[in-house]
Design an enzyme around this catalytic site. Structure first.
Site, PDB file in Angstrom:
ATOM      1  N   SER A 123       0.828  -1.203   0.000  1.00  0.00           N
ATOM      2  CA  SER A 123       0.000   0.000   0.000  1.00  0.00           C
ATOM      3  C   SER A 123       0.867   1.260   0.000  1.00  0.00           C
ATOM      4  CB  SER A 123      -0.916   0.020   1.219  1.00  0.00           C
ATOM      5  OG  SER A 123      -1.774  -1.096   1.187  1.00  0.00           O
ATOM      6  N   GLY A 147      -4.075  -2.264  -1.178  1.00  0.00           N
ATOM      7  CA  GLY A 147      -3.132  -1.880  -2.220  1.00  0.00           C
ATOM      8  C   GLY A 147      -2.945  -0.383  -2.232  1.00  0.00           C
ATOM      9  N   CYS A 151      -9.378  -2.498   2.953  1.00  0.00           N
ATOM     10  CA  CYS A 151      -8.694  -1.245   2.631  1.00  0.00           C
ATOM     11  C   CYS A 151      -9.021  -0.809   1.199  1.00  0.00           C
ATOM     12  CB  CYS A 151      -7.194  -1.392   2.884  1.00  0.00           C
ATOM     13  SG  CYS A 151      -6.359   0.190   2.950  1.00  0.00           S
ATOM     14  N   LEU A 152      -8.037  -0.861   0.294  1.00  0.00           N
ATOM     15  CA  LEU A 152      -8.325  -0.515  -1.102  1.00  0.00           C
ATOM     16  C   LEU A 152      -9.458  -1.403  -1.617  1.00  0.00           C
ATOM     17  CD1 LEU A 152      -7.059   1.109  -3.689  1.00  0.00           C
ATOM     18  CD2 LEU A 152      -6.231  -1.170  -4.293  1.00  0.00           C
ATOM     19  N   TYR A 211      -7.158   7.177   0.749  1.00  0.00           N
ATOM     20  CA  TYR A 211      -8.480   7.422   0.175  1.00  0.00           C
ATOM     21  C   TYR A 211      -9.533   6.819   1.089  1.00  0.00           C
ATOM     22  CZ  TYR A 211      -6.133   8.833  -4.091  1.00  0.00           C
ATOM     23  OH  TYR A 211      -5.361   9.496  -4.997  1.00  0.00           O
ATOM     24  N   HIS A 256      -7.261  -2.760   8.613  1.00  0.00           N
ATOM     25  CA  HIS A 256      -6.626  -4.045   8.298  1.00  0.00           C
ATOM     26  C   HIS A 256      -6.865  -5.075   9.390  1.00  0.00           C
ATOM     27  CE1 HIS A 256      -4.246  -2.815   4.738  1.00  0.00           C
ATOM     28  NE2 HIS A 256      -4.455  -1.623   5.266  1.00  0.00           N
ATOM     29  N   GLU A 298      -6.087  -8.011   9.314  1.00  0.00           N
ATOM     30  CA  GLU A 298      -4.923  -8.925   9.360  1.00  0.00           C
ATOM     31  C   GLU A 298      -3.757  -8.313  10.140  1.00  0.00           C
ATOM     32  OE1 GLU A 298      -5.586  -6.959   6.933  1.00  0.00           O
ATOM     33  OE2 GLU A 298      -3.734  -6.175   6.074  1.00  0.00           O
TER      34      GLU A 298
END
Lengths: 357, 1066
Positions: free
Chosen positions: A50, A223, A251-252, A296, A335, A337
């Site tokens: 990322s 990402g 996320c992304l 973002y 995240h 993870e």
């Protein structure tokens, strides 16, 4: 490190300059300058895709303390890193420990940066730098080492997927159930999370047409960069949504999911990067401390009728997750993870796995 | 089921922690004060029980009712009966409050009076306190604790130890600061240890010993909705084996990888959820330095020393938040007080490093070993904030105020360096530094000390710079090296010493070169969000100040630094009150202090808090930035007092009494001369220039003589010499303390009373004063004496003379502000023995007993503002206040628990009573004294004291006590018609022996009057006193105290004592 170390400087697009000393590679590099407030976990952060195209500022001043681990593998993944290379363009810190100490360390941070040809600067007032980025928003910048001048480069103008995604599918075999992992720059720990739960993971390129693959669940990974650049992924996800195969975006991936359902995304002033972001599950008093790395965000106002805001950030109210009212479609901006970061929301993987019948 | 509602309590009882002692210091003043504030904000009435009169929490503007009473089940029950609170907070007064709370719950008292325990429930407290239960709980969730077995007998202990394999760790459940615990390397040591431990408890734990493992602590907060956050992670420089209170602690963790750190975090949260802690708790881990294997060491389900540290280290107000959570709030509902933009539900991100360093005062105790281990001996601590580890370390060492200039440039000699490394003492850090200088490899030092290499590398960095600096002179010192040295925490003085110039040369040079420190804020979020925080520190690892300096009308108050013997919470009280008055007078206030256990370092106390060094250099740096109106040096005790003259000489405006006059009072030679000039009597004295002259003087005035250096606090190196031989010995000791100031010897007057005056003067005229008398005769340090206010046995004529003398001194030194004078009086002769032109230890005591805030008045006067007139009748009280010292001898293995001219108490309490006897008994119980039930062991010293105590012995006999006595005392008693069973002296090794009887708990009270005041050799008396302390048997060693005690118990019965709150005494 003595006083004879080569001087280095960070030049920002507003013209301000921060001086320091060089470590790692002795080259100059340019990228988007972002800061992370986590106090530990540089081997994981630096390999997080990322950060592709970004120069990373660490607000915690003492870095390098426990060195860098070796390249041992487990399940065909590097055991101690989040991808197979350093993803950042440069690293800016205050105080560097060249002499490290840890049972698991194989080399110093500087040696590792050199190996990957990434420049670092230490001796910088990273607090002042962070305040500047907070006030003015994320800026472009360049690390200038030994006066080697280069031009500014904006990574957000490119499609960074090409840099970070794999070229051909890879299969990580475990159990009978199969997860399609759309790799937009995935962290290894997302793969590990499924392997630990005995899922076979089929990791496919970001623009791969996975719709014909047999899958029990689909994961759209984290990402770098602007989600709107991932047109092919958005298109594929849109189609996948017409099935009932469970989907989790991280996320992304969550932003891509939002775009696929017709919601909008926008760029945050300076993003969320750290290990201490509090996220509230909407409608409850439950708050989770999460690991984040994004510039973002999803505009929750634009979610369609049958979608809900799932989590929101307790600091600034921005969207932290979306959920479909009846179908097994989920997205988290943070995240679950972790790696590095708190594992408060790791249970979301269990939840996702349960939704796979 | 969790009742998910905000509690509807109206009146809450808060238990304090009592006197400051080793293992339980000022941190609980901070936590209790925060709790009271948090409850008040909710409109809840607060009732506080705490006999520590010098605390902020016992101020009249905090709790609605304050009880200066012992914190034990007996008295707290009485308060509950009277006040009928509907809630109680147990987590804010340390182990003391927790133990009393558990006791009240077990006795069913809380249930009977419908008092709800707020926050962590009693069952959860029990499962963290009872080791067996704790282990069971942890095992339920498959987590790892050290292999451990609870034993109740010596044989059991030996069996378990054999199974685990030596060395083994012995621990006691319910012990504050690791009391009675230790490591046994073999069977013999084990037996020794556990025998002593069984005197405190009937349950002991034998555990696997994790020597060399990393030691870590996590501070966890949980609300009733199961939200959990980890506010701070901390790593001990000293690995397992050294008590965390004795350890140098760094926050956040430094040598752990992300995976290790978040694994421990995750375990911490699992444990806290499983134990159902609501509020704040602390969890300690051991981590294998060679793998990710771990053990959970313990959980403290209450605010602790570590939580105070974590609070100050992160800026996260743990105690305040914990109080809100106890009332049922969710973490997300409470505001982040620092940013005011975000909520309390987050984990602070630090962009600096914090280092805590303990302060020891081991040289103050006779016969105490200086080695560190699993028992806590330190009396205070400092915290340094910086942006490199080296900067933090050197700052912290200077903050200790033990004469060290930083990590390097100290004159320390180690006879056996290897031993110092292997068996750590309070000088361990310096031993490591010395070893690095001597060329020991980091590997070798790591092998000897088990300290992680990373910490050792950092020490080496400092040594490397020291070496570089030594190659340069002031003239050719380069900008880069000078800056590099400052960034690694070198002081101007250190650099000056290494480059052969003086401190101000370096200061001027670096300022010319633009090398100055920058001010940074502590904002909990590493600058991610804007913060209006006023919590500040200085660093050379930065390039811009976080704040601008436009404020006018600013006043700086210098704090007291680390708590140590002789300077403790009372000076914090003075500072906080002075700041509060200044704020009321509309000044902008700046506090400088470096002690994380204080209320003065709460950032809501002042307008700006500089958590930084109280050194000449740093105060000057801050003055350069802030340009204050002036600096108040008279509130924080001796550290600021000593800075007065140097600051004055560099054109910093000192507010209040002139620094020149302060020096006149501090310098014993000048002061004595002043008294002569004023015609004020003082014990005969002379300035010492040679040993021969001293001997001549001593034989002229006659022994005993008192030897004392200038500029010291708590009687360091002050001694009474009984003979020529002793005089020689003490002179050596005294002159080693401070070569710049002369040493004075004076005639020691025996059998005299000691009296003090605490006062405030305005431009040389006495404004208000409090005279108090000591129970003990002169010869006992004033900090160790029991003080009575107003005096009960001092002649009116003596009082009048004291007042006149105080007026004369105030006038001649043109005092503006607080001061204290100590006198000795025999018949009506009054002699001055000491004078301090600053607030004294007894200012809070005098202020609270008289209900006249001396510090408030002093501050107004210092600022030239109108102060309210004092009604003379306010000194005419219908009640008595008694201040009693708290000793920590139990903690200091081997120390001789006897009073002398060197101060050895660590804290104090004060109780009020309708008469002397009642106040006296309450204050004794408050410092842990247990009233005897049946048996008393007497050993009453030399013949004259035997005679003097005879009347008291008769009274005790009438009260039905049974006596045991050593031979001389028993013979004397028999001759006088009193019966006493003879017990043999310890060294006689014959039964029935004094030691056996004490160990077998056949004695309730030991009265042991030493034969002389200053004898150091191992003798029978010492063995008796020590045994009493080790077996927690009450002990009195002072004749006057013993007499007054007998008188009091003959007149007061504890059952009839009525409990009264502070405001009921008027």
């Amino acid at each position: 490190m003595g006083i004879t170390t080569p001087k280095s400087e960070l030049v920002l697009e507003d013209g301000s300059i921060f001086y320091g000393y060089s470590f790692g590679s002795k080259k100059s590099a340019s990228g988007e300058v972002v800061f992370n407030t986590g106090m530990v976990g540089y081997p994981e952060s630096l390999t997080d895709a990322s950060y592709r195209g970004q120069i990373l500022v660490l607000t915690y001043p003492l870095i390098g303390n426990y060195g860098v681990p070796g390249y041992e593998e487990e399940d065909n993944l590097l055991k101690y890193f989040e991808s197979d290379r350093i993803q950042v363009k440069g690293l800016i810190i205050t105080d560097y420990s060249d002499r490290y100490s840890h049972w698991n360390a194989k080399k110093s941070l500087s040696e590792w940066l050199k190996e990957h040809d990434i420049p670092g600067i230490y001796g910088v007032d990273t607090r002042e730098l962070t305040k500047k980025l907070r006030k003015k928003g994320t800026m472009l910048g360049k690390v200038i080492c030994n006066n080697k001048q280069i031009s500014m480069e904006n990574p957000n103008k490119r499609n960074l997927m090409i840099d970070v995604s794999i070229k051909k599918p890879i299969i990580y075999k475990k159990g009978k159930k199969r997860i399609i992992l759309v790799d937009c720059g995935t962290k290894n720990n997302i793969i590990r999370a499924f392997l630990r739960r005995s899922f076979t993971v089929i990791r496919v390129p970001w623009d791969y047409d996975f719709l014909n693959e047999k899958a029990d669940g689909i994961l759209i990974s984290n990402g770098p960069g602007n989600p709107k650049k991932c047109r092919q992924t958005i298109k594929n996800v849109k189609e996948a949504l017409s099935n009932n195969t469970p989907i989790l975006g991280i996320c992304l991936g969550s932003q891509i999911l939002a775009l696929a359902i017709g919601a909008n995304t926008y760029k945050l002033k300076y993003g969320h990067r750290g290990h201490n972001q509090p996220c509230i599950e909407t409608g409850t008093k439950r708050c989770y401390i999460t690991s984040q790395n994004h510039g973002y965000a999803v505009d929750a106002e634009t979610l369609p009728e049958d979608w809900r805001e799932w989590f929101y950030n307790n600091n600034d109210g921005t969207n932290e997750g979306i959920i479909h009212i009846s179908k097994p479609f989920f997205g988290t901006q943070f995240h679950p993870e972790a790696s590095p970061g708190p594992d408060d929301t790791e249970f979301l993987f269990d939840m996702f796995v349960r939704s796979i019948k | 089921m969790i009742n998910r509602k905000i509690k509807k309590v109206k009146k809450v009882l808060i238990l304090g922690s009592g006197a400051i002692r080793i293992g339980q210091a000022g941190e609980f003043d901070y936590s209790g004060s925060q709790a009271i504030k948090a409850l008040k904000e909710e409109g809840i009435k607060t009732i506080l029980v705490n006999p520590n009169i010098a605390t902020i929490q016992t101020s009249d503007y905090l709790a609605d009712k304050v009880y200066f009473l012992p914190i034990d089940a007996f008295f707290v029950k009485k308060v509950i009966e009277k006040e009928k609170p509907d809630g109680i907070l147990l987590g804010f007064g340390g182990q003391t409050a927790l133990n009393v709370g558990v006791n009240l719950a077990k006795k069913g008292i809380l249930k009977k009076y419908n008092v709800e325990v707020l926050g962590t429930p009693i069952e959860s407290i029990l499962s963290t306190e009872d080791r067996g239960l704790f282990v069971k709980k942890i095992k339920e969730i498959n987590l790892k604790v050290p292999i451990s077995k609870a034993v109740t007998s010596v044989e059991g202990a030996i069996n378990v130890a054999q199974k685990i394999g030596y060395p083994v760790m012995c621990r006691i459940a319910y012990a504050l600061g690791g009391l009675g615990s230790g490591v046994a390397y073999n069977k013999k040591q084990l037996i020794e240890l556990i025998k002593k431990a069984f005197s405190y408890t009937n349950q002991i734990l034998i555990e696997e010993y994790l020597s060399g493992w990393k030691e870590l602590e996590y501070e966890v907060v949980r609300d009733q909705y199961n939200n959990c956050i980890v506010v701070c992670s901390m790593e001990n420089f000293d690995p397992m084996g050294i008590h965390t209170g004795e350890s140098i602690v760094v926050a956040p963790v430094q040598t752990l990888t992300s995976s290790e750190n978040f694994k421990l975090r995750s375990i911490a949260i699992q444990v806290i959820r499983h134990l159902n802690v609501i509020g704040e708790c602390n969890i300690q881990f051991a981590l294998d330095p060679k793998s990710e294997d771990y053990r959970i060491i313990e959980v403290n389900a209450r605010l602790s020393r570590s939580s105070a540290l974590a609070s100050k280290a992160t800026g996260y107000p743990l105690a305040f938040i914990a109080s809100k959570l106890a009332l049922g709030y969710s973490l997300t509902e409470i505001e982040n007080i620092i940013t005011k933009e975000t909520s309390a539900c987050f984990e602070p991100a630090l962009d600096y490093v914090v280092l805590k360093y303990p302060r020891w005062d081991l040289q103050k105790f006779r016969r105490v070993s200086s080695s560190l281990g699993s028992e806590m001996k330190s009396v205070g601590e400092v915290m340094a904030i910086a942006r490199t580890y080296e900067e933090a370390l050197q700052k912290a060492i200077r903050m200790l105020d033990v004469g060290m200039k930083g990590l390097v440039c100290n004159d320390l000699i180690f006879d056996d360096l290897e031993k110092e490394l292997k068996e750590p003492t309070d000088k361990r850090m310096f031993a490591i530094t010395e070893a690095i200088k001597k060329g020991y490899s980091i590997e070798k030092i790591n092998e000897f000390t088990k300290v992680d290499r990373w910490f050792l590398f950092k020490i080496k960095n400092i040594v490397d710079i020291e070496k570089k600096l030594q190659c340069f002179s002031f003239k050719n010192l380069s900008l880069n090296l000078l800056k590099g040295a400052k960034q690694k925490g070198f002081s101007d003085l250190q650099i000056a010493m290494l480059t052969n110039c003086n401190e101000l040369d370096i200061r001027n040079k670096r300022k010319k070169l633009g090398i100055v420190p920058f001010v940074k804020q502590i904002d909990t979020l590493a600058a991610e969000y804007p913060a209006k925080t006023n919590y500040l520190y200085l660093t050379y690892n930065g390039c811009v100040d976080d704040i601008r300096f436009k404020e006018k009308n600013q006043v700086i108050v210098l704090g007291g630094g680390a708590y140590r013997i002789g300077s403790s919470v009372e000076f914090d009280w003075c500072c906080v009150n002075s700041i509060s008055t200044l704020r009321n007078l509309k000044y902008r206030t700046i506090m400088i202090n470096c002690n994380p256990e204080t209320v003065s370092t709460d950032y809501d106390i002042c307008d700006k808090l500089y958590f930084d060094e109280l050194t000449f250099e740093r105060v000057l740096d801050i003055c350069d930035k802030e340009s204050p109106l002036g600096v108040i040096v008279s509130m924080g005790g001796q550290i600021p007092n000593n800075l007065a003259l140097p600051l004055h000489n560099t054109n910093v405006k000192i507010l209040g009494t002139s620094p020149i006059k302060i020096d006149n009072a501090e310098d014993r030679h000048k002061f004595s001369k002043l008294l002569d000039d004023l015609g004020i009597d003082q014990p005969e004295w002379n300035e010492l220039s040679s040993i021969e002259a001293a001997e001549e003087f001593a034989s002229k005035v006659g022994y005993p003589v008192l030897v004392r250096p200038s500029y010291v606090l708590s009687g360091a190196a002050m001694s009474i010499a009984l003979s020529k031989h002793e005089l020689k010995k003490y002179l050596k000791k005294a002159s080693a303390i401070n070569k710049e100031h002369p040493v004075v010897i004076s005639k020691f007057i025996t059998g005299a009373k000691e009296i003090e005056i605490d006062a405030v003067a305005k431009k040389g005229s006495l404004y208000c004063y409090a005279i108090s008398e000591h129970i003990e005769n002169a010869g006992v340090h004033s900090g160790d004496a029991t003080m009575v206010l107003p005096p009960q046995r001092t002649y009116l004529e003596t009082m009048r003379r004291i007042k006149i003398i105080a007026k004369k001194i105030a006038k001649s030194l043109n005092i503006t502000g607080p001061f204290n004078i100590q006198f000795i009086a025999k018949d009506n002769d009054v002699k001055v023995i000491e004078c301090n032109l600053r607030a004294s230890r007894s200012f809070p005591f005098a202020s609270k007993v008289f209900k006249i805030n001396f510090v408030d008045l002093a501050t107004k006067i210092i600022m030239g503002k109108a102060a309210n007139n004092i009604d003379r009748s306010s000194f005419d009280l219908d009640y008595v206040g008694i201040k009693a010292p708290q000793f920590s001898f139990t903690r200091l293995k081997g120390s001789d628990p006897v009073l002398g001219v060197e101060m050895s108490s660590t804290g104090e309490v004060a109780c009020l009573g309708d008469d002397f006897n009642e106040a006296f008994i309450k204050s004794l119980i408050s410092v842990g004294f247990k009233l005897p039930k049946k048996t008393i062991l007497l050993s009453t010293g030399p013949m004259d004291s035997k005679m003097e105590f005879l009347k008291s012995s008769r009274k005790l006999s009438e009260l039905g006590f049974k006596f045991y006595a050593t031979r001389g005392t028993a013979d004397f008693m028999r001759e006088n018609g009193l019966k006493a069973d003879i017990l043999h002296w310890p060294l006689d090794k014959k039964e029935p022996n004094t030691l056996t009887y004490i160990a077998d708990r056949k004695i309730d009270l030991v009265i042991n009057i030493p034969k002389n005041i200053e004898k150091e050799e191992l003798d029978n008396d010492y063995l008796i006193r020590r045994k009493a302390v080790d077996f927690d048997v009450s002990l009195i060693t002072n004749l006057q105290l013993a007499k007054r005690f007998v008188e009091s118990i003959s007149r007061v019965s504890i059952d009839n004592i009525e409990v009264k709150s502070w405001d009921e005494y008027n």
